[in-house]
Scaffold this motif. Structure first.
Motif, PDB file in Angstrom:
ATOM      1  N   ALA A   1       0.832  -1.206   0.000  1.00  0.00           N
ATOM      2  CA  ALA A   1       0.000   0.000   0.000  1.00  0.00           C
ATOM      3  C   ALA A   1       0.867   1.256   0.000  1.00  0.00           C
ATOM      4  O   ALA A   1       0.552   2.241  -0.667  1.00  0.00           O
ATOM      5  CB  ALA A   1      -0.928  -0.008   1.210  1.00  0.00           C
ATOM      6  N   ASP A   2       1.981   1.213   0.759  1.00  0.00           N
ATOM      7  CA  ASP A   2       2.877   2.362   0.810  1.00  0.00           C
ATOM      8  C   ASP A   2       3.584   2.564  -0.520  1.00  0.00           C
ATOM      9  O   ASP A   2       3.762   3.702  -0.983  1.00  0.00           O
ATOM     10  CB  ASP A   2       3.905   2.173   1.926  1.00  0.00           C
ATOM     11  CG  ASP A   2       4.793   3.396   2.086  1.00  0.00           C
ATOM     12  OD1 ASP A   2       4.262   4.475   2.414  1.00  0.00           O
ATOM     13  OD2 ASP A   2       6.008   3.278   1.844  1.00  0.00           O
ATOM     14  N   LEU A   3       3.989   1.469  -1.154  1.00  0.00           N
ATOM     15  CA  LEU A   3       4.610   1.559  -2.478  1.00  0.00           C
ATOM     16  C   LEU A   3       3.619   2.121  -3.495  1.00  0.00           C
ATOM     17  O   LEU A   3       3.992   2.902  -4.378  1.00  0.00           O
ATOM     18  CB  LEU A   3       5.090   0.174  -2.929  1.00  0.00           C
ATOM     19  CG  LEU A   3       6.316  -0.387  -2.208  1.00  0.00           C
ATOM     20  CD1 LEU A   3       6.518  -1.854  -2.574  1.00  0.00           C
ATOM     21  CD2 LEU A   3       7.568   0.422  -2.560  1.00  0.00           C
ATOM     22  N   HIS A   4       2.359   1.744  -3.333  1.00  0.00           N
ATOM     23  CA  HIS A   4       1.317   2.262  -4.223  1.00  0.00           C
ATOM     24  C   HIS A   4       1.179   3.775  -4.032  1.00  0.00           C
ATOM     25  O   HIS A   4       1.002   4.524  -5.003  1.00  0.00           O
ATOM     26  CB  HIS A   4      -0.010   1.560  -3.917  1.00  0.00           C
ATOM     27  CG  HIS A   4      -1.084   1.847  -4.914  1.00  0.00           C
ATOM     28  ND1 HIS A   4      -2.018   2.837  -4.745  1.00  0.00           N
ATOM     29  CD2 HIS A   4      -1.365   1.278  -6.105  1.00  0.00           C
ATOM     30  CE1 HIS A   4      -2.838   2.866  -5.770  1.00  0.00           C
ATOM     31  NE2 HIS A   4      -2.467   1.927  -6.619  1.00  0.00           N
ATOM     32  N   ARG A   5       1.267   4.231  -2.779  1.00  0.00           N
ATOM     33  CA  ARG A   5       1.228   5.679  -2.509  1.00  0.00           C
ATOM     34  C   ARG A   5       2.414   6.379  -3.172  1.00  0.00           C
ATOM     35  O   ARG A   5       2.259   7.446  -3.783  1.00  0.00           O
ATOM     36  CB  ARG A   5       1.270   5.930  -1.006  1.00  0.00           C
ATOM     37  CG  ARG A   5       1.340   7.423  -0.628  1.00  0.00           C
ATOM     38  CD  ARG A   5       1.743   7.632   0.802  1.00  0.00           C
ATOM     39  NE  ARG A   5       3.038   7.073   1.122  1.00  0.00           N
ATOM     40  CZ  ARG A   5       4.203   7.640   0.782  1.00  0.00           C
ATOM     41  NH1 ARG A   5       4.217   8.794   0.107  1.00  0.00           N
ATOM     42  NH2 ARG A   5       5.344   7.072   1.111  1.00  0.00           N
ATOM     43  N   GLN A   6       3.608   5.786  -3.053  1.00  0.00           N
ATOM     44  CA  GLN A   6       4.799   6.369  -3.672  1.00  0.00           C
ATOM     45  C   GLN A   6       4.629   6.467  -5.191  1.00  0.00           C
ATOM     46  O   GLN A   6       5.009   7.467  -5.812  1.00  0.00           O
ATOM     47  CB  GLN A   6       6.021   5.527  -3.337  1.00  0.00           C
ATOM     48  CG  GLN A   6       6.407   5.529  -1.865  1.00  0.00           C
ATOM     49  CD  GLN A   6       7.590   4.627  -1.597  1.00  0.00           C
ATOM     50  OE1 GLN A   6       8.571   4.619  -2.339  1.00  0.00           O
ATOM     51  NE2 GLN A   6       7.504   3.828  -0.525  1.00  0.00           N
ATOM     52  N   TRP A   7       4.054   5.405  -5.767  1.00  0.00           N
ATOM     53  CA  TRP A   7       3.830   5.388  -7.215  1.00  0.00           C
ATOM     54  C   TRP A   7       2.863   6.494  -7.630  1.00  0.00           C
ATOM     55  O   TRP A   7       3.111   7.216  -8.606  1.00  0.00           O
ATOM     56  CB  TRP A   7       3.299   4.009  -7.612  1.00  0.00           C
ATOM     57  CG  TRP A   7       2.893   3.881  -9.039  1.00  0.00           C
ATOM     58  CD1 TRP A   7       3.710   3.834 -10.129  1.00  0.00           C
ATOM     59  CD2 TRP A   7       1.552   3.788  -9.542  1.00  0.00           C
ATOM     60  NE1 TRP A   7       2.970   3.708 -11.276  1.00  0.00           N
ATOM     61  CE2 TRP A   7       1.652   3.681 -10.943  1.00  0.00           C
ATOM     62  CE3 TRP A   7       0.303   3.767  -8.929  1.00  0.00           C
ATOM     63  CZ2 TRP A   7       0.517   3.562 -11.750  1.00  0.00           C
ATOM     64  CZ3 TRP A   7      -0.827   3.650  -9.733  1.00  0.00           C
ATOM     65  CH2 TRP A   7      -0.706   3.555 -11.122  1.00  0.00           C
ATOM     66  N   LEU A   8       1.784   6.665  -6.862  1.00  0.00           N
ATOM     67  CA  LEU A   8       0.811   7.709  -7.168  1.00  0.00           C
ATOM     68  C   LEU A   8       1.433   9.098  -7.087  1.00  0.00           C
ATOM     69  O   LEU A   8       1.064  10.006  -7.841  1.00  0.00           O
ATOM     70  CB  LEU A   8      -0.368   7.627  -6.189  1.00  0.00           C
ATOM     71  CG  LEU A   8      -1.381   6.504  -6.386  1.00  0.00           C
ATOM     72  CD1 LEU A   8      -2.405   6.537  -5.268  1.00  0.00           C
ATOM     73  CD2 LEU A   8      -2.073   6.630  -7.743  1.00  0.00           C
ATOM     74  N   SER A   9       2.365   9.267  -6.160  1.00  0.00           N
ATOM     75  CA  SER A   9       2.964  10.582  -5.931  1.00  0.00           C
ATOM     76  C   SER A   9       3.743  11.087  -7.138  1.00  0.00           C
ATOM     77  O   SER A   9       4.009  12.288  -7.256  1.00  0.00           O
ATOM     78  CB  SER A   9       3.876  10.534  -4.698  1.00  0.00           C
ATOM     79  OG  SER A   9       3.105  10.253  -3.534  1.00  0.00           O
ATOM     80  N   TYR A  10       4.124  10.179  -8.023  1.00  0.00           N
ATOM     81  CA  TYR A  10       4.798  10.602  -9.258  1.00  0.00           C
ATOM     82  C   TYR A  10       3.819  11.262 -10.223  1.00  0.00           C
ATOM     83  O   TYR A  10       4.230  11.996 -11.115  1.00  0.00           O
ATOM     84  CB  TYR A  10       5.451   9.400  -9.948  1.00  0.00           C
ATOM     85  CG  TYR A  10       6.814   9.043  -9.399  1.00  0.00           C
ATOM     86  CD1 TYR A  10       7.967   9.600  -9.944  1.00  0.00           C
ATOM     87  CD2 TYR A  10       6.950   8.152  -8.339  1.00  0.00           C
ATOM     88  CE1 TYR A  10       9.213   9.272  -9.452  1.00  0.00           C
ATOM     89  CE2 TYR A  10       8.193   7.817  -7.839  1.00  0.00           C
ATOM     90  CZ  TYR A  10       9.333   8.387  -8.400  1.00  0.00           C
ATOM     91  OH  TYR A  10      10.572   8.068  -7.906  1.00  0.00           O
TER      92      TYR A  10
END
Length: 252
Positions: A195-204
């Protein structure tokens, strides 16, 4: 005008084996079988084969094509108009990539200067166009034109390094999610890492991150079958699992 299997195959540029297979699965039956037992195709079958090949060129599966062209509501003329629009979109994407290749050739020959950002411009434009075509209407309705346009602009302004990072991150999200899914627990550490990696991905892509928007997107993953298919491609239920993991993640 009538054609045998060999004649129609030569005319359309497909093998006789393919035409026989189309007959077997019921997607393209011959008009009749002659006295010698050979398949004979008429104008209607020629037109249908053209439609089939158009859909195949656009990457549509045979099962899906069969459902489309055998539907009572199928309109051949309207289908051709839709083919034309999709082919024009495809040509536009190819033109961007060709222009990018041409400029890269000129760069390698020392005739022009090309920034790292320009090298990846064609790929990023293609990504945006594909996303708009597939999900644009739903995303714009949910988040508004301004938010989507800002996201697209952020993607276009990515450096080569950022583009590579987000591509690797997308792969890592799916790998971590698959590992977490095997545990069956969306609250455990590996699921929360996904879920945190997904947040990081969205932040791009997002100008500003918010937990509410993150949860809203996760809910869309299970509400819209096209989003669901992306995560459920290898393991059904993964989109639902990710949604649950994100809901837990955003409450922390």
């Amino acid at each position: 005008m009538e054609y045998t299997v060999q004649e129609l195959g030569k005319l359309a540029g497909v093998s006789t084996r393919t035409l026989r297979y189309y007959d077997e699965i019921g997607i393209l039956k011959p008009a009749r079988i002659n006295s010698s037992g050979y398949r004979v195709y008429g104008q209607g079958e020629v037109d249908r084969l053209q439609q089939i090949l158009f859909y195949r060129e656009l990457g549509v599966s045979l099962d899906r094509i069969k459902k489309i062209i055998t539907s009572p509501s199928f309109d051949g003329t309207q289908a051709l108009r839709e083919h034309r629009e999709k082919l024009l979109e495809k040509r536009k994407q190819l033109d961007v990539l060709i222009a990018n290749v041409d400029r890269t050739i000129q760069l390698s020959e020392g005739r022009i200067h090309m920034s790292d950002q320009e090298k990846f411009e064609g790929f990023k434009k293609k990504m945006i166009e594909n996303n708009e075509k597939e999900y644009g209407e739903e995303i714009r309705k949910k988040y508004g034109n301004g938010t989507v346009d800002q996201s697209n602009a952020k993607l276009m302004n990515m450096t080569e390094e950022q583009y590579e990072e987000v591509t690797k991150l997308e792969k890592l999200v799916k790998e971590t999610l698959a590992e977490a899914f095997a545990t069956g627990d969306p609250a455990n550490d590996i699921a929360q890492k996904a879920a945190d990696l997904h947040r990081q991905w969205l932040s791009y892509y997002w100008k500003d991150y918010s937990k509410e928007a993150h949860v809203g997107l996760a809910q869309m993953y299970v509400a819209d079958e096209r989003f669901t298919a992306y995560y459920d491609e290898e393991q059904p239920g993964m989109a639902e699992f990710l949604k649950n993991a994100i809901q837990i993640y955003t409450k922390q």
